[in-house]
Motif scaffolding. Structure first.
Motif: not given
Ligand code: SAM
Length: 337
Positions: A145-158
């Motif tokens: 259950d890690r979708l929120a972490d992936v979305l945060a990771g994307l935003a952090g990368a940008a």
């Protein structure tokens, strides 16, 4: 784009292709269990001594860059962010001359925290894998259950400037094949570049089925229902993705159609596994052991020579559609995707 002629000592195969793009797997372990990649219980992981050390990885990458003409280095896995020495490896690779472009393929978990450090170390950009925007689906598909972490990771990368941030999506029939337009809308809204990857026969469970895989044509038809797509006039070169302009551009979407529109004739990739084996192709059934040579005292010239010999044997194509096709013994997670 003008491509420099192969340097003496380049990685040239029998068909004249020159490998300049090195994919390095940093670990075979992952913190997700995507159903199309790994069984729920995981796999028998490589033991510590089998893995290349950070220094061994840097040395082999140096040989590739300084002696063999590699200009692009992509770290992958398994999940590369779980390798403790990642930032140190990137720092060392960024000091090589000529300085290669350095990127990372990741599931994005933890990237929000690590992105600034990796950027400062010299990482240029990332590809983040994301197959669905629906939390329940994500949990079923990745068994975590890690979708929120992936979305945060994307935003952090940008936010850290690891751009262009690319998103990789694999569509599976009856699982997420209705989500192509939503994934593209999400990518456009956030300024990410989306790439769909056709599912390939590289899963540990050997569950891939040519008859039911979602094809590039289907993906494009699904997108065309919601977006105006036109072929991207930019030269494709050795890029695995075929790209389309969305709404006339400049936004783009890509499809990596490894199965239905193979691009082996332009392939410029060479691969190094986490245990120091060179692979000429994702689908190769042979590997060449650089770890043994390195630990046996080979000098850089000898390592380079062995790497060249390994690449000379690269086959013309992956042969997925050939009746004699054999899925490689190692799954994608152990080769490095
Ligand atoms: N853990 C990292 C990640 O998730 O990006 C890097 C490794 S993962 C093996 C690299 C990419 O391979 C991911 O985008 C994943 O979706 C893709 N992949 C894994 N198995 C695949 C398969 N059988 N066919 C197509 N793509 C696959």
């Amino acid at each position: 784009m003008t491509v420099a002629p192969p340097a003496e000592g380049a990685l040239v195969d029998r068909y004249g292709r020159v490998a300049r793009d090195l994919r390095v797997s940093l670990t075979d372990k992952c913190n997700l269990r995507c159903t199309y990649c790994m069984p729920a219980e995981g796999l028998p992981w490589l033991a510590g001594p089998q893995l290349l050390s950070d220094d061994e990885i840097v040395r082999l990458v140096r040989v590739a860059v300084e002696r063999l003409g590699v200009t692009e280095v992509r770290f992958t896995g398994g999940e590369p962010l779980i390798r403790p020495g990642l930032a140190g490896i990137v720092t060392e690779v960024a000091t090589l001359t000529p300085r290669p472009r350095i990127s990372l393929t990741t599931n994005g978990i933890g990237l929000d925290r690590l992105a600034p450090t990796l950027r400062a170390a010299g990482l240029d950009r990332v590809n983040v894998s994301l197959d669905t925007l629906d939390r329940d689906r994500f949990t079923r598909l990745t068994r975590r259950d890690r979708l929120a972490d992936v979305l945060a990771g994307l935003a952090g990368a940008a936010a850290a400037g690891l751009t262009p941030v690319k998103v990789n999506s694999v569509l599976m029939r009856g699982v997420n094949d209705d989500e192509a337009p939503a994934l593209l809308r999400f990518a456009l809204d956030h300024g990410y570049e989306l790439r769909f990857i056709e599912q390939m026969p590289l899963d540990a469970q050997h569950g891939w089925d040519r008859a039911t895989m979602v094809t590039a044509d289907e993906i494009l038809a699904s997108l065309a229902g919601a977006f105006a797509l036109t072929p991207d006039p930019a030269e494709r070169g050795a890029a695995p993705a075929e790209t389309w302009l969305v709404g006339g551009g400049p936004a783009r979407v890509g499809v990596i159609a490894s199965v239905t529109r193979p691009f082996c004739g332009d392939c410029d990739r060479t691969r190094l596994t986490a245990d120091g084996q060179v692979r000429a192709c994702l689908f190769a059934t042979e590997e060449s052991d650089l770890r043994g040579a390195l630990r046996g005292g080979a000098d850089d010239a000898e390592l380079a020579r062995r790497w060249q010999v390994a690449m000379r044997g690269k086959r013309a194509g992956h042969g997925i559609d050939d009746p004699t096709f054999l899925q490689p013994a190692r799954p994608m997670s152990a080769i490095g995707g």
